[in-house]
Structure formats: structure tokens, C-alpha cells
Design a protein around this motif. Structure first.
Motif, PDB file in Angstrom:
ATOM      1  N   PHE A  80      44.968 -19.040 -23.524  1.00  0.00           N
ATOM      2  CA  PHE A  80      44.601 -20.362 -23.044  1.00  0.00           C
ATOM      3  C   PHE A  80      45.786 -20.961 -22.312  1.00  0.00           C
ATOM      4  CE2 PHE A  80      46.564 -21.033 -27.165  1.00  0.00           C
ATOM      5  CZ  PHE A  80      47.354 -22.152 -26.999  1.00  0.00           C
ATOM      6  N   ASP A  81      45.525 -22.008 -21.570  1.00  0.00           N
ATOM      7  CA  ASP A  81      46.588 -22.780 -20.936  1.00  0.00           C
ATOM      8  C   ASP A  81      46.669 -24.115 -21.661  1.00  0.00           C
ATOM      9  OD1 ASP A  81      47.381 -25.021 -18.871  1.00  0.00           O
ATOM     10  OD2 ASP A  81      48.190 -23.175 -18.063  1.00  0.00           O
ATOM     11  N   GLY A  82      47.826 -24.439 -22.197  1.00  0.00           N
ATOM     12  CA  GLY A  82      48.001 -25.688 -22.941  1.00  0.00           C
ATOM     13  C   GLY A  82      49.166 -26.492 -22.412  1.00  0.00           C
ATOM     14  N   SER A  83      49.006 -27.810 -22.427  1.00  0.00           N
ATOM     15  CA  SER A  83      50.064 -28.698 -21.940  1.00  0.00           C
ATOM     16  C   SER A  83      50.033 -30.007 -22.724  1.00  0.00           C
ATOM     17  CB  SER A  83      49.877 -29.033 -20.454  1.00  0.00           C
ATOM     18  OG  SER A  83      49.899 -27.885 -19.657  1.00  0.00           O
ATOM     19  N   PRO A  84      51.212 -30.576 -23.015  1.00  0.00           N
ATOM     20  CA  PRO A  84      51.226 -31.921 -23.598  1.00  0.00           C
ATOM     21  C   PRO A  84      50.818 -32.947 -22.554  1.00  0.00           C
ATOM     22  CG  PRO A  84      53.466 -31.187 -23.132  1.00  0.00           C
ATOM     23  CD  PRO A  84      52.562 -30.024 -22.842  1.00  0.00           C
ATOM     24  N   GLY A  85      50.186 -34.024 -23.009  1.00  0.00           N
ATOM     25  CA  GLY A  85      49.754 -35.037 -22.057  1.00  0.00           C
ATOM     26  C   GLY A  85      49.428 -36.355 -22.723  1.00  0.00           C
ATOM     27  N   MET A  86      48.882 -37.254 -21.910  1.00  0.00           N
ATOM     28  CA  MET A  86      48.434 -38.570 -22.369  1.00  0.00           C
ATOM     29  C   MET A  86      47.085 -38.845 -21.726  1.00  0.00           C
ATOM     30  SD  MET A  86      51.037 -39.714 -24.248  1.00  0.00           S
ATOM     31  CE  MET A  86      50.858 -41.500 -24.336  1.00  0.00           C
ATOM     32  N   VAL A  87      46.206 -39.515 -22.464  1.00  0.00           N
ATOM     33  CA  VAL A  87      44.887 -39.822 -21.932  1.00  0.00           C
ATOM     34  C   VAL A  87      44.479 -41.220 -22.389  1.00  0.00           C
ATOM     35  CG1 VAL A  87      43.680 -38.753 -23.878  1.00  0.00           C
ATOM     36  CG2 VAL A  87      42.521 -38.996 -21.694  1.00  0.00           C
ATOM     37  N   THR A  88      43.785 -41.958 -21.519  1.00  0.00           N
ATOM     38  CA  THR A  88      43.320 -43.293 -21.867  1.00  0.00           C
ATOM     39  C   THR A  88      42.232 -43.214 -22.929  1.00  0.00           C
ATOM     40  OG1 THR A  88      43.765 -44.072 -19.623  1.00  0.00           O
ATOM     41  CG2 THR A  88      42.347 -45.441 -20.974  1.00  0.00           C
ATOM     42  N   LEU A  89      42.400 -43.972 -24.001  1.00  0.00           N
ATOM     43  CA  LEU A  89      41.395 -44.096 -25.048  1.00  0.00           C
ATOM     44  C   LEU A  89      41.526 -45.485 -25.648  1.00  0.00           C
ATOM     45  CD1 LEU A  89      39.206 -42.718 -26.828  1.00  0.00           C
ATOM     46  CD2 LEU A  89      41.057 -42.030 -28.372  1.00  0.00           C
ATOM     47  N   TYR A  90      40.412 -46.228 -25.698  1.00  0.00           N
ATOM     48  CA  TYR A  90      40.432 -47.607 -26.181  1.00  0.00           C
ATOM     49  C   TYR A  90      41.448 -48.445 -25.398  1.00  0.00           C
ATOM     50  CZ  TYR A  90      38.022 -45.404 -30.109  1.00  0.00           C
ATOM     51  OH  TYR A  90      37.161 -44.667 -30.887  1.00  0.00           O
ATOM     52  N   ASN A  91      41.475 -48.238 -24.084  1.00  0.00           N
ATOM     53  CA  ASN A  91      42.332 -48.999 -23.166  1.00  0.00           C
ATOM     54  C   ASN A  91      43.815 -48.787 -23.415  1.00  0.00           C
ATOM     55  OD1 ASN A  91      40.133 -50.241 -21.769  1.00  0.00           O
ATOM     56  ND2 ASN A  91      39.887 -51.625 -23.518  1.00  0.00           N
ATOM     57  N   MET A  92      44.176 -47.705 -24.085  1.00  0.00           N
ATOM     58  CA  MET A  92      45.575 -47.369 -24.317  1.00  0.00           C
ATOM     59  C   MET A  92      45.781 -45.895 -24.004  1.00  0.00           C
ATOM     60  SD  MET A  92      46.324 -49.282 -27.952  1.00  0.00           S
ATOM     61  CE  MET A  92      47.980 -48.552 -27.998  1.00  0.00           C
ATOM     62  N   LEU A  93      47.005 -45.542 -23.600  1.00  0.00           N
ATOM     63  CA  LEU A  93      47.329 -44.136 -23.406  1.00  0.00           C
ATOM     64  C   LEU A  93      47.644 -43.508 -24.756  1.00  0.00           C
ATOM     65  CD1 LEU A  93      49.473 -44.078 -20.140  1.00  0.00           C
ATOM     66  CD2 LEU A  93      47.257 -42.974 -20.503  1.00  0.00           C
ATOM     67  N   ASN A  94      46.910 -42.454 -25.090  1.00  0.00           N
ATOM     68  CA  ASN A  94      47.088 -41.764 -26.360  1.00  0.00           C
ATOM     69  C   ASN A  94      47.592 -40.345 -26.117  1.00  0.00           C
ATOM     70  OD1 ASN A  94      45.512 -43.279 -28.902  1.00  0.00           O
ATOM     71  ND2 ASN A  94      44.881 -43.930 -26.863  1.00  0.00           N
ATOM     72  N   PRO A  95      48.450 -39.832 -27.017  1.00  0.00           N
ATOM     73  CA  PRO A  95      48.970 -38.466 -26.837  1.00  0.00           C
ATOM     74  C   PRO A  95      47.887 -37.430 -27.064  1.00  0.00           C
ATOM     75  CG  PRO A  95      49.666 -39.355 -28.943  1.00  0.00           C
ATOM     76  CD  PRO A  95      48.996 -40.483 -28.222  1.00  0.00           C
ATOM     77  N   CYS A  96      47.991 -36.325 -26.336  1.00  0.00           N
ATOM     78  CA  CYS A  96      46.988 -35.274 -26.451  1.00  0.00           C
ATOM     79  C   CYS A  96      47.602 -33.937 -26.074  1.00  0.00           C
ATOM     80  CB  CYS A  96      45.791 -35.579 -25.542  1.00  0.00           C
ATOM     81  SG  CYS A  96      46.159 -35.445 -23.776  1.00  0.00           S
ATOM     82  N   ILE A  97      46.827 -32.890 -26.307  1.00  0.00           N
ATOM     83  CA  ILE A  97      47.132 -31.567 -25.777  1.00  0.00           C
ATOM     84  C   ILE A  97      45.982 -31.195 -24.867  1.00  0.00           C
ATOM     85  CG2 ILE A  97      47.624 -29.152 -26.273  1.00  0.00           C
ATOM     86  CD1 ILE A  97      48.588 -30.007 -29.033  1.00  0.00           C
ATOM     87  N   ARG A  98      46.303 -30.830 -23.621  1.00  0.00           N
ATOM     88  CA  ARG A  98      45.283 -30.434 -22.662  1.00  0.00           C
ATOM     89  C   ARG A  98      45.104 -28.916 -22.728  1.00  0.00           C
ATOM     90  NH1 ARG A  98      45.720 -29.576 -17.109  1.00  0.00           N
ATOM     91  NH2 ARG A  98      47.333 -28.109 -17.777  1.00  0.00           N
TER      92      ARG A  98
END
Length: 234
Positions: A80-98
């Protein structure tokens, strides 16, 4: 024949996408086109997933996530291809793994378990209506240097990057892109805001994805962006 100059480096890509939850027990969002039919219900078994964003409970360091990705792929044989990131959730940027390059949705289940074994916890799934949100991920670039300002993705020939003279806020980039597309005869391309790290510093770029992009069209798009940016900074 001139020898190709390849650049391997890191940077970021930021864009806005339609997002919706997939039916895992963890909170995983997918970037998708309208009317997918299955989001928020059962995980489909016959459709290849797009980019998936697993929301983490805490903001782990990029190094911790990257080391976990490296360990899981090397020791457990996952592809797989994985990357750390941020995504908007509940009007805030939340940490994620893409996650990208998965053939089925079921492939992600043991991968998520492997991350949990490495101490990375994910938020639990919840009912979320599809929405438009900003995504920002760490990008690992392998690009061909075409000029001082233009790069071609060496892994995806439909993707190009050109440098811009200033750092744009995302709302500025979005407005310029909408205005530009409304005034171009051929507006069939996807644009994202990005950065590429070089030895001399950070280069601000715009990424263009177009499976039928000619050099002339790319040059026109670049000139329109530069004109809009010059108008912005006057």
C-alpha cells in the motif's frame, strides 16, 4: 539527447475533496465522486477504493507514522501507499493516515490492525453525512526536472507541478482556480496546492492533473495562474 534529471524529495499536497465515511469500525473517510451509493453503509467488495483517510485519535509525529508504515510493509508484506496527513472534520483539521493503491476495501482491515499493534490508535466510526473538506498530506515526490519552474511526475505522467512566486493561502488558491476554470475553454483538469522541498528551501507549487494535457495547455494554465497571482500581490 539530454539526460533526464530526476529529483527524489518530499513536500505536501493540499486540496479540497468530497469526503464520506466507509463502513469500518474505525473512522475512515474516502475521497469520492458524488452518488457513490455505499458510503456510511456496507463496505463494497467489488469496487477499488480511492484515497482512504483513517482518522487517528492523537496527532502522532510524522516520523512515528512513517516508521510504522515502513515496518508494517517490510515485516508483514502488505502492499500500500501510506502518508501522514490532515483532513477537515467537524470544521477542524484532524490528523490522519492516507492510504492509496489498495485493490479492495477488505485489504485495509489487517493494515489498520497492524498500525494499532504499533501503538497508533484510530477514532471509532460514526455517522457523518458526505461533506466537502480540505485534505493535506505529506507527499513523497519522484519528479523529472523539466526546467527551473516545471516538474513532471516520474510515476504518473498525467501529473505536473509548476512553481509559483508566493505562498498562497488555500482560500486564495481556491478562488483563483474557480475563476480560472470559469474563463478557460478547456477546464478539464484537477489542481492542488503544494510544496516541494529543495536544498535551497521550500518551493511553492501548483499540481495539475490532466490525462490529456498538452504542453501548450499546461503553459496556458500556468500563465493564467501567474497572472492571477501577480494581480493578487499588486
Amino acid at each position: 539527447m539530454n539526460q533526464k534529471i530526476l529529483l527524489e524529495t518530499i513536500g505536501t499536497i493540499e486540496k479540497k475533496e468530497m469526503l464520506g465515511p466507509v463502513g469500518y469500525k474505525e473512522l475512515v473517510l474516502e475521497a469520492f465522486q458524488p452518488f457513490p451509493g455505499y458510503h456510511g453503509t456496507n463496505i463494497p467488495d467489488h469496487i477499488k477504493p480511492n484515497s482512504l483517510f483513517a482518522i487517528t485519535r492523537s496527532k502522532y509525529t510524522e516520523e512515528k507514522i512513517i516508521r510504522a508504515i515502513q515496518k508494517i510493509k517490510s515485516e508483514r508484506g502488505f502492499s500500500f501507499d501510506g502518508s501522514p496527513g490532515m483532513v477537515t472534520l467537524y470544521n477542524m483539521l484532524n490528523p490522519c493516515i492516507r492510504f492509496k493503491d489498495l485493490d479492495t476495501y477488505d485489504e485495509l482491515l489487517p493494515i489498520l490492525k497492524a498500525f494499532e499493534d504499533e501503538g497508533i490508535e484510530f477514532m471509532s466510526n460514526r455517522k457523518i453525512e458526505p461533506y466537502t473538506g480540505i485534505i493535506k498530506v505529506k507527499k513523497y515526490f519522484l519528479v523529472e526536472v523539466l526546467s527551473d519552474y516545471l516538474f513532471k511526475d516520474a510515476e504518473d505522467p498525467n501529473m505536473h507541478y509548476f512553481s509559483i512566486p508566493i505562498q498562497l493561502r488555500f482560500n486564495q488558491f481556491e478562488k483563483i482556480t474557480i475563476d480560472l476554470k470559469n474563463n478557460l475553454e478547456d477546464a478539464r483538469f484537477d489542481a492542488a496546492l503544494g510544496t516541494i522541498f529543495r536544498k535551497t528551501g521550500v518551493i511553492d507549487v501548483i499540481r495539475i492533473y490532466d490525462d490529456k494535457c498538452t504542453p501548450e495547455k499546461l503553459d496556458l494554465i500556468r500563465s493564467k495562474y501567474l497572472q492571477a497571482i501577480n494581480n493578487l500581490i499588486r
